[in-house]
Design a protein around this motif. Structure first.
Motif, mmCIF file in Angstrom:
data_model
loop_
_atom_site.group_PDB
_atom_site.id
_atom_site.type_symbol
_atom_site.label_atom_id
_atom_site.label_comp_id
_atom_site.label_asym_id
_atom_site.label_seq_id
_atom_site.Cartn_x
_atom_site.Cartn_y
_atom_site.Cartn_z
ATOM 1 N N LEU A 1 0.829 -1.199 0.000
ATOM 2 C CA LEU A 1 0.000 0.000 0.000
ATOM 3 C C LEU A 1 0.869 1.258 0.000
ATOM 4 C CD1 LEU A 1 -2.867 1.098 0.109
ATOM 5 C CD2 LEU A 1 -2.740 1.040 2.590
ATOM 6 N N LEU A 2 1.909 1.243 0.844
ATOM 7 C CA LEU A 2 2.806 2.411 0.902
ATOM 8 C C LEU A 2 3.462 2.653 -0.449
ATOM 9 C CD1 LEU A 2 4.575 2.026 4.373
ATOM 10 C CD2 LEU A 2 2.765 3.606 3.735
ATOM 11 N N LEU A 3 3.970 1.564 -1.064
ATOM 12 C CA LEU A 3 4.613 1.717 -2.366
ATOM 13 C C LEU A 3 3.608 2.214 -3.403
ATOM 14 C CD1 LEU A 3 6.893 -1.449 -2.498
ATOM 15 C CD2 LEU A 3 7.590 0.923 -2.228
ATOM 16 N N VAL B 1 6.862 16.707 -3.704
ATOM 17 C CA VAL B 1 6.409 15.393 -4.185
ATOM 18 C C VAL B 1 7.558 14.383 -4.144
ATOM 19 C CG1 VAL B 1 5.626 14.126 -6.216
ATOM 20 C CG2 VAL B 1 4.550 16.279 -5.618
ATOM 21 N N THR B 2 8.735 14.799 -4.623
ATOM 22 C CA THR B 2 9.862 13.870 -4.660
ATOM 23 C C THR B 2 10.248 13.408 -3.262
ATOM 24 O OG1 THR B 2 10.664 15.082 -6.568
ATOM 25 C CG2 THR B 2 12.183 13.530 -5.572
ATOM 26 N N LEU C 1 10.023 9.572 -2.042
ATOM 27 C CA LEU C 1 11.226 8.836 -1.644
ATOM 28 C C LEU C 1 11.128 8.385 -0.193
ATOM 29 C CD1 LEU C 1 14.126 10.713 -3.439
ATOM 30 C CD2 LEU C 1 12.882 8.677 -4.127
ATOM 31 N N ILE C 2 10.586 9.257 0.681
ATOM 32 C CA ILE C 2 10.440 8.858 2.088
ATOM 33 C C ILE C 2 9.503 7.661 2.195
ATOM 34 C CG2 ILE C 2 9.437 9.564 4.295
ATOM 35 C CD1 ILE C 2 10.610 12.301 3.874
ATOM 36 N N SER D 1 10.838 4.140 3.496
ATOM 37 C CA SER D 1 10.291 3.648 4.768
ATOM 38 C C SER D 1 9.529 2.340 4.555
ATOM 39 C CB SER D 1 9.412 4.705 5.432
ATOM 40 O OG SER D 1 8.362 5.078 4.583
ATOM 41 N N ALA D 2 8.884 2.194 3.388
ATOM 42 C CA ALA D 2 8.203 0.930 3.116
ATOM 43 C C ALA D 2 9.205 -0.218 3.108
ATOM 44 C CB ALA D 2 7.465 1.004 1.778
#
Lengths: 280, 302
Positions: free
Chosen positions: A198-200, A259-260, A264-265, A269-270
């Motif tokens: 979901l995070l990705l 946005v970037t 990336l975070i 983090s995922a």
């Protein structure tokens, strides 16, 4: 030494050097692109970004309405795609493991995963915008949901397949119905994988521009009602970057930077979350 | 009940794909009816006289993707070899993740960077050189003549190439990792160098998957929209030169969709979308089939 051996060793050395150069080449672009985004974006960051609306040509302003619109549409997309995706994945992993239907659906899902996002935008235009007669935030949310869906199906399916069979059997042996086994045992065991997916997926849709161009369109003003065209960060970046005004360019870079960093975070983090949870 | 519920959601995925194909065919039917097969090879794109032909966008899509593949395949191959054979173990994780991050950067960022940074770089440093050195050559010279404005097929192709490197690399790395150690050790024990082991053992063993990886990258490149839209210039004149502004299917749709003022204009754009959808579907399906053979090793995560 034998000249053939020398030649082979030299060829080996050259090939491995070239592969190292290729890696440096790949990293070089990453650094260059991120560097540009950080330098130009950080220069354009200012408090008005989150307090003011997108400005008319030539004047100063912020991106508040765009951030809000993106947030609403992403939230709606997650709300649509998560239940559908997880249920579909449960079917694939629990009832269609290794049979023909499962193979076909997985195949189609993987194609949707890589399908051009602009095509999804056209589809939603035909599906939602044309019948409604106007562009809307809802249409944008549907488009994002369609891009998110295959990501969730894929990762949830994989996560559920990793749950050991004996856990299912233990639940069923206690007389639990299948849905209860799924909800109380399998879902719990597969949560890490599903959340990672979901995070990705969110990371992916927060930068999507093409499908929003003709679904949510854009809105220069505050638009809290998703039935109207809604402002959103990617399309604002697109329009402002293509414009001839310096103040708009600065805003576009600021938006691009936000946005970037966000993407990336989320992505990193995922990965960390998944690694930590799965080695526990 | 439960099975029915989950099953219907799974079938929804199938229906979505079919629905997408059908709705675009339906939306584009006016253009297909009006222009017939001429739509595919006519280079006229004139909203005023309402004549539309898709040759220029189709050509642009193919050429920019071809450039992207020419750049991305050797680079990805090199990176995959570096990650599996050359790199020290502790460096593999960080570098692998860094390359994957290239895929995480939204395409609009590539587009902006392309327009504001890479286009000036190309027009000042690279294209004048190409003009001087390659322009006068026979045959290929035509590809490299034209004003060095930076915007054009070559720039778009290079950016596309960078964008698809992570997808191809991920698959190649995974399949190279999957080559049984016993095979590699056998080659090495016979005295083969690392490079010979890769060329004679790893590559033949993973051949179908490597081709699958290339197709996967091609599928991505064909449909990529935003990055290309920024740097392609949206021109509808047919030109052979890689340095001249061109167009691609995806870029034409993105640029012109909201400006389409007549039903036939709109329908032509949707028809373009339908073509793109069919082509990417075929390319991605081929990629999937080639990759299925090597088992469940597919690195193309979102």
């Amino acid at each position: 030494m034998n000249p053939i051996i020398v030649r082979r060793r030299v060829a080996n050395g050259i090939a491995l050097c070239l592969s190292t150069i290729a890696t440096v080449f790949g990293l070089f672009w990453l650094v260059w692109i991120l560097w540009t985004t950080v330098v130009k974006g950080a220069a354009a960051l200012k408090p008005q970004l989150v307090t003011q609306m997108t400005p008319p040509p030539g004047s100063d302003g912020g991106l508040l309405n765009a951030f809000y619109g993106s947030f609403i549409m992403i939230t709606m997309a997650v709300a649509i795609a998560t239940p559908v995706g997880v249920l579909a994945a449960i079917y694939l992993a629990e009832f269609a493991r290794g049979n023909r239907v499962g193979t076909v659906i997985r195949f189609v899902n993987d194609i949707l995963l890589s399908a051009p996002s602009i095509v999804i935008g056209l589809f939603v235009y035909e599906l939602v915008v044309r019948p409604l007669g106007h562009f809307s935030g809802y249409a944008g949310a549907v488009a994002l949901a369609l891009i998110l869906l295959p990501v969730i199906v894929r990762t949830s399916d994989e996560a559920l397949q990793l749950v050991p069979g004996p856990m299912r059997e233990a639940g069923l042996a206690l007389g639990l119905p299948h849905w209860k086994v799924t909800r109380t045992i399998l879902m719990r065991a597969a949560t890490t994988g599903i959340v990672t997916g979901l995070l990705l997926g969110i990371a992916r849709i927060s930068g999507e521009t093409a499908p929003l161009l003709f679904t949510a369109l854009n809105n220069q003003y505050w638009s809290a009602n998703p039935i109207t065209p809604m402002a959103n960060v990617p399309v604002v970046i697109f329009q402002y970057a293509m414009s001839p005004y310096d103040s708009w360019h600065a805003l576009a870079w600021a938006g691009a930077f936000v946005v970037t960093v966000f993407v990336l975070i989320l992505g990193i983090s995922a990965r960390l979350f998944f690694k930590q949870e799965s080695t526990r | 009940m439960f099975r029915l519920l989950t099953g219907s959601m799974a079938y929804l995925v199938l229906i979505l794909l079919a629905g997408a194909a059908f709705s675009m065919f339906w939306g584009g039917r006016l253009a297909f009816q009006t222009f017939g097969f001429k739509f595919l090879y006519s280079a006229v794109w004139d909203p005023v006289t309402k004549q539309f032909g898709a040759l220029v966008p189709i050509y642009g899509t193919i050429v920019s993707s071809a450039i992207a593949i020419l750049i991305a395949v050797p680079m990805s191959f090199g990176i995959a070899i570096f990650l599996t054979e050359v790199s020290p173990r502790w460096l593999r994780g960080p570098i692998g993740t860094a390359i994957e991050l290239l895929a995480a950067i939204p395409s609009i960022i590539y587009g902006m960077w392309g327009l504001f940074v890479f286009v000036p770089f190309m027009s000042i440093h690279v294209e004048p050189w190409l003009n001087d050195k390659l322009g006068p050559q026979p045959i290929i010279g035509e590809l490299f003549t034209g004003p060095p404005i930076g915007i054009g097929m070559l720039t778009a192709g290079i950016i596309l190439g960078i964008m698809i490197i992570p997808f191809i690399t991920a698959v190649m790395r995974d399949v190279f990792m999957a080559v049984p150690d016993a095979l590699k050790e056998a080659a090495i024990s016979l005295g083969a160098t690392t490079w010979e082991t890769i060329g004679r053992v790893s590559v033949p063993y993973t051949r179908t998957a490597v081709v699958g990886a290339i197709f996967l990258g091609l599928g991505r490149a064909l449909g990529e929209t935003m990055a290309v839209t920024f740097v392609l210039g949206n021109a509808h004149e047919f030109t052979k030169s890689l340095l001249m502004p061109g167009n691609s299917i995806a870029a034409a749709i993105a640029n012109e969709f909201t400006e389409a003022d007549s039903p036939i204009y709109l329908s032509s754009l949707i028809a373009l979308g339908f073509l793109l959808f069919v082509v990417t579907f075929i390319v991605l399906a081929v990629a999937k089939i080639l990759l299925l053979r090597i088992g469940r090793l597919e690195g193309a995560r979102a």
